[in-house]
Design a protein around this motif. Structure first.
Motif, PDB file in Angstrom:
ATOM      1  N   ILE A   5       1.222  -1.277   0.064  1.00 23.13           N
ATOM      2  CA  ILE A   5      -0.104   0.147   0.068  1.00 23.13           C
ATOM      3  C   ILE A   5       0.641   0.582   0.278  1.00 23.13           C
ATOM      4  O   ILE A   5       1.895   1.520   0.884  1.00 23.13           O
ATOM      5  N   VAL A   6       0.649   2.140  -0.686  1.00 26.73           N
ATOM      6  CA  VAL A   6       1.460   3.680  -1.231  1.00 26.73           C
ATOM      7  C   VAL A   6       0.629   4.775  -1.091  1.00 26.73           C
ATOM      8  O   VAL A   6      -0.520   4.923  -2.282  1.00 26.73           O
ATOM      9  N   GLU A   7       0.484   5.773  -0.029  1.00 27.11           N
ATOM     10  CA  GLU A   7      -0.156   6.150   0.192  1.00 27.11           C
ATOM     11  C   GLU A   7      -0.122   7.167   1.695  1.00 27.11           C
ATOM     12  O   GLU A   7       0.880   6.724   3.062  1.00 27.11           O
ATOM     13  N   VAL A  27       0.574  -7.466   4.431  1.00 24.05           N
ATOM     14  CA  VAL A  27       0.591  -5.817   4.011  1.00 24.05           C
ATOM     15  C   VAL A  27       1.890  -4.786   4.285  1.00 24.05           C
ATOM     16  O   VAL A  27       2.616  -5.693   5.040  1.00 24.05           O
ATOM     17  N   ASP A  28       2.889  -4.533   3.233  1.00 28.82           N
ATOM     18  CA  ASP A  28       3.792  -3.687   3.072  1.00 28.82           C
ATOM     19  C   ASP A  28       3.199  -2.583   3.243  1.00 28.82           C
ATOM     20  O   ASP A  28       2.287  -1.995   2.310  1.00 28.82           O
ATOM     21  N   LEU A  29       3.806  -1.806   3.644  1.00 30.60           N
ATOM     22  CA  LEU A  29       4.008  -0.415   3.897  1.00 30.60           C
ATOM     23  C   LEU A  29       3.986   1.210   3.110  1.00 30.60           C
ATOM     24  O   LEU A  29       5.512   0.732   3.339  1.00 30.60           O
ATOM     25  N   ALA A  30       4.172   1.955   2.179  1.00 25.40           N
ATOM     26  CA  ALA A  30       4.888   3.658   1.689  1.00 25.40           C
ATOM     27  C   ALA A  30       4.498   4.880   1.366  1.00 25.40           C
ATOM     28  O   ALA A  30       3.246   4.399   1.622  1.00 25.40           O
ATOM     29  N   PHE A  40       9.465  -2.326  -4.153  1.00 24.02           N
ATOM     30  CA  PHE A  40       9.679  -2.915  -5.125  1.00 24.02           C
ATOM     31  C   PHE A  40      10.379  -4.005  -6.370  1.00 24.02           C
ATOM     32  O   PHE A  40      10.261  -4.890  -6.508  1.00 24.02           O
ATOM     33  N   SER A  41      11.560  -2.931  -5.705  1.00 22.91           N
ATOM     34  CA  SER A  41      12.274  -3.630  -5.845  1.00 22.91           C
ATOM     35  C   SER A  41      13.208  -4.874  -5.427  1.00 22.91           C
ATOM     36  O   SER A  41      13.880  -6.055  -5.768  1.00 22.91           O
ATOM     37  N   GLU A  42      12.737  -4.720  -4.090  1.00 23.18           N
ATOM     38  CA  GLU A  42      13.066  -5.810  -3.577  1.00 23.18           C
ATOM     39  C   GLU A  42      12.199  -6.712  -3.104  1.00 23.18           C
ATOM     40  O   GLU A  42      12.913  -7.554  -2.403  1.00 23.18           O
ATOM     41  N   HIS A  43      11.079  -6.796  -3.095  1.00 22.45           N
ATOM     42  CA  HIS A  43      10.245  -7.795  -2.642  1.00 22.45           C
ATOM     43  C   HIS A  43       9.421  -7.865  -4.099  1.00 22.45           C
ATOM     44  O   HIS A  43       8.906  -7.019  -4.445  1.00 22.45           O
ATOM     45  N   PRO A  44       8.634  -9.117  -4.352  1.00 20.56           N
ATOM     46  CA  PRO A  44       7.186  -9.672  -5.067  1.00 20.56           C
ATOM     47  C   PRO A  44       6.202  -9.424  -4.533  1.00 20.56           C
ATOM     48  O   PRO A  44       6.078  -9.869  -2.872  1.00 20.56           O
ATOM     49  N   TYR A  45       5.177  -8.858  -5.211  1.00 23.34           N
ATOM     50  CA  TYR A  45       4.242  -8.229  -4.827  1.00 23.34           C
ATOM     51  C   TYR A  45       2.819  -8.951  -5.047  1.00 23.34           C
ATOM     52  O   TYR A  45       3.114  -9.164  -6.840  1.00 23.34           O
ATOM     53  N   ASP A  46       1.436  -9.491  -4.611  1.00 23.75           N
ATOM     54  CA  ASP A  46       0.554 -10.057  -5.364  1.00 23.75           C
ATOM     55  C   ASP A  46      -0.267  -8.863  -6.196  1.00 23.75           C
ATOM     56  O   ASP A  46      -1.359  -8.981  -7.256  1.00 23.75           O
ATOM     57  N   LEU A  47      -0.566  -7.556  -5.192  1.00 24.11           N
ATOM     58  CA  LEU A  47      -0.674  -6.399  -6.541  1.00 24.11           C
ATOM     59  C   LEU A  47       0.024  -4.928  -4.974  1.00 24.11           C
ATOM     60  O   LEU A  47       0.576  -5.690  -3.757  1.00 24.11           O
ATOM     61  N   ALA A  48      -0.327  -4.405  -6.540  1.00 24.38           N
ATOM     62  CA  ALA A  48      -0.278  -3.010  -4.774  1.00 24.38           C
ATOM     63  C   ALA A  48      -1.751  -1.862  -5.000  1.00 24.38           C
ATOM     64  O   ALA A  48      -2.502  -1.644  -6.093  1.00 24.38           O
ATOM     65  N   ASP A 180       4.691 -10.574   5.796  1.00 30.96           N
ATOM     66  CA  ASP A 180       5.203  -9.291   5.044  1.00 30.96           C
ATOM     67  C   ASP A 180       6.691  -9.297   5.444  1.00 30.96           C
ATOM     68  O   ASP A 180       7.474  -9.765   6.059  1.00 30.96           O
ATOM     69  N   GLN A 181       7.103  -7.136   5.034  1.00 32.39           N
ATOM     70  CA  GLN A 181       8.759  -7.198   5.430  1.00 32.39           C
ATOM     71  C   GLN A 181       9.265  -7.248   6.653  1.00 32.39           C
ATOM     72  O   GLN A 181      10.685  -7.281   6.836  1.00 32.39           O
ATOM     73  N   ASP A 182       7.960  -7.349   7.789  1.00 33.00           N
ATOM     74  CA  ASP A 182       8.460  -7.110   9.179  1.00 33.00           C
ATOM     75  C   ASP A 182       9.128  -8.769   9.698  1.00 33.00           C
ATOM     76  O   ASP A 182       9.811  -9.397  10.232  1.00 33.00           O
ATOM     77  N   PHE A 183       8.357  -9.663   8.995  1.00 32.64           N
ATOM     78  CA  PHE A 183       8.427 -11.225   9.298  1.00 32.64           C
ATOM     79  C   PHE A 183      10.084 -11.407   9.429  1.00 32.64           C
ATOM     80  O   PHE A 183      10.369 -11.736   8.467  1.00 32.64           O
ATOM     81  N   ASP A 184      10.930 -12.278  10.584  1.00 35.02           N
ATOM     82  CA  ASP A 184      11.463 -13.098  10.009  1.00 35.02           C
ATOM     83  C   ASP A 184      11.656 -14.127   9.011  1.00 35.02           C
ATOM     84  O   ASP A 184      10.652 -15.344   9.765  1.00 35.02           O
ATOM     85  N   LEU A 185      12.451 -13.911   7.282  1.00 33.92           N
ATOM     86  CA  LEU A 185      11.700 -15.167   7.300  1.00 33.92           C
ATOM     87  C   LEU A 185      12.652 -16.212   7.530  1.00 33.92           C
ATOM     88  O   LEU A 185      13.924 -16.523   6.808  1.00 33.92           O
ATOM     89  N   ASP A 186      11.819 -17.704   7.771  1.00 30.92           N
ATOM     90  CA  ASP A 186      12.612 -18.729   8.451  1.00 30.92           C
ATOM     91  C   ASP A 186      11.750 -19.863   6.945  1.00 30.92           C
ATOM     92  O   ASP A 186      10.439 -20.256   7.453  1.00 30.92           O
ATOM     93  N   SER A 187      11.996 -20.251   5.756  1.00 29.75           N
ATOM     94  CA  SER A 187      11.512 -20.896   5.254  1.00 29.75           C
ATOM     95  C   SER A 187      11.067 -22.339   5.594  1.00 29.75           C
ATOM     96  O   SER A 187      10.447 -23.383   4.901  1.00 29.75           O
ATOM     97  N   ASN A 188      11.537 -23.130   6.810  1.00 28.48           N
ATOM     98  CA  ASN A 188      11.357 -24.272   7.800  1.00 28.48           C
ATOM     99  C   ASN A 188      10.167 -24.425   7.828  1.00 28.48           C
ATOM    100  O   ASN A 188       9.224 -25.773   8.099  1.00 28.48           O
TER     101      ASN A 188
END
Length: 224
Positions: A5-7, A27-30, A40-48, A180-188
């Motif tokens: 979401i960009v607002e 959700v990620d915010l800007a 956008f350059s760092e993460h894949p999104y399904d929608l903006a 979202d971007q704040d989660f500790d990405l543990d693929s296990n």
């Protein structure tokens, strides 16, 4: 599904964040266009969801830049003015749909769901693979028409796999699209969710609903 979401209106930004999270989205915010371009350059999104009147980099220029970079994320453009010229400019810049402020939350949610389905090649909100049925309007999953008791993240994993039925989805890709971007990405953790889904979808091990392709990832069984 993961949404950016960009607002720049902080109150609306928080309202949209709360609304989408309540309906199961990560959700990620800007609050300006430059921050959004970085995300956008760092993460894949399904929608903006992108507002037109952004500081630093406006919504039109942001759209032009991500499309120039071949970022194909569906974009719902928010405009404060009901001017057809602004809508045309947004669509020409690369927006997939637009919504004029103020808007009803139900309409925004419907457009979000429709754009995500369209991007996945799924026009029907009911997605079926064999005995598995996904109701994307209500975030519900069924097996042989029996409602499944899934956690929010189990549903997200199943939804992403069902939205990409012919694709081998890696644990990393699943992680990127359900958190979202704040989660500790543990693929296990993904292995745990997939294991639980298999038990709930196929307690007798008869239909093998989710395939594991060693070293590559997961895929909905194409034999269904």
């Amino acid at each position: 599904m993961r949404v950016l979401i960009v607002e720049d209106d902080s109150r609306l930004l928080m309202q949209l964040d709360s609304l989408l999270q309540q309906h199961g989205y990560s959700v990620d915010l800007a609050d300006d266009g430059q921050k959004a371009y970085f995300l956008f350059s760092e993460h894949p999104y399904d929608l903006a969801i992108v507002d037109v009147g952004l500081p630093v980099l406006d919504g039109f220029e942001l759209l032009r830049r991500i499309r120039r970079d071949n970022i194909t994320t569906p974009v719902l453009l928010l405009t404060a003015r009901d001017r057809w010229q602004e809508k045309v400019e947004g669509l020409d810049a690369g927006a997939d749909d637009y919504l004029t402020k103020p808007f009803h939350e139900e309409e925004l949610l419907a457009r979000v769901k429709a754009l995500i389905r369209r991007a996945s090649g799924q026009a029907n909100p009911q997605i079926e693979r064999g005995p598995i049925r996904l109701d994307t309007l209500n975030n519900e999953a069924y097996i042989h028409d029996a409602l499944l008791d899934l956690t929010a993240y189990e549903y997200k994993v199943l939804e992403y796999l069902m939205m990409n039925p012919n694709k081998v989805v890696s644990k990393t890709e699943l992680t990127e699209h359900i958190y979202d971007q704040d989660f500790d990405l543990d693929s296990n953790v993904i292995e745990v969710f997939v294991g639980r889904l298999r038990k709930k979808l196929d307690p007798d091990s008869q239909i093998k609903p989710i395939e594991t392709l060693r070293g590559r990832g997961y895929r909905i069984n194409r034999a269904l």
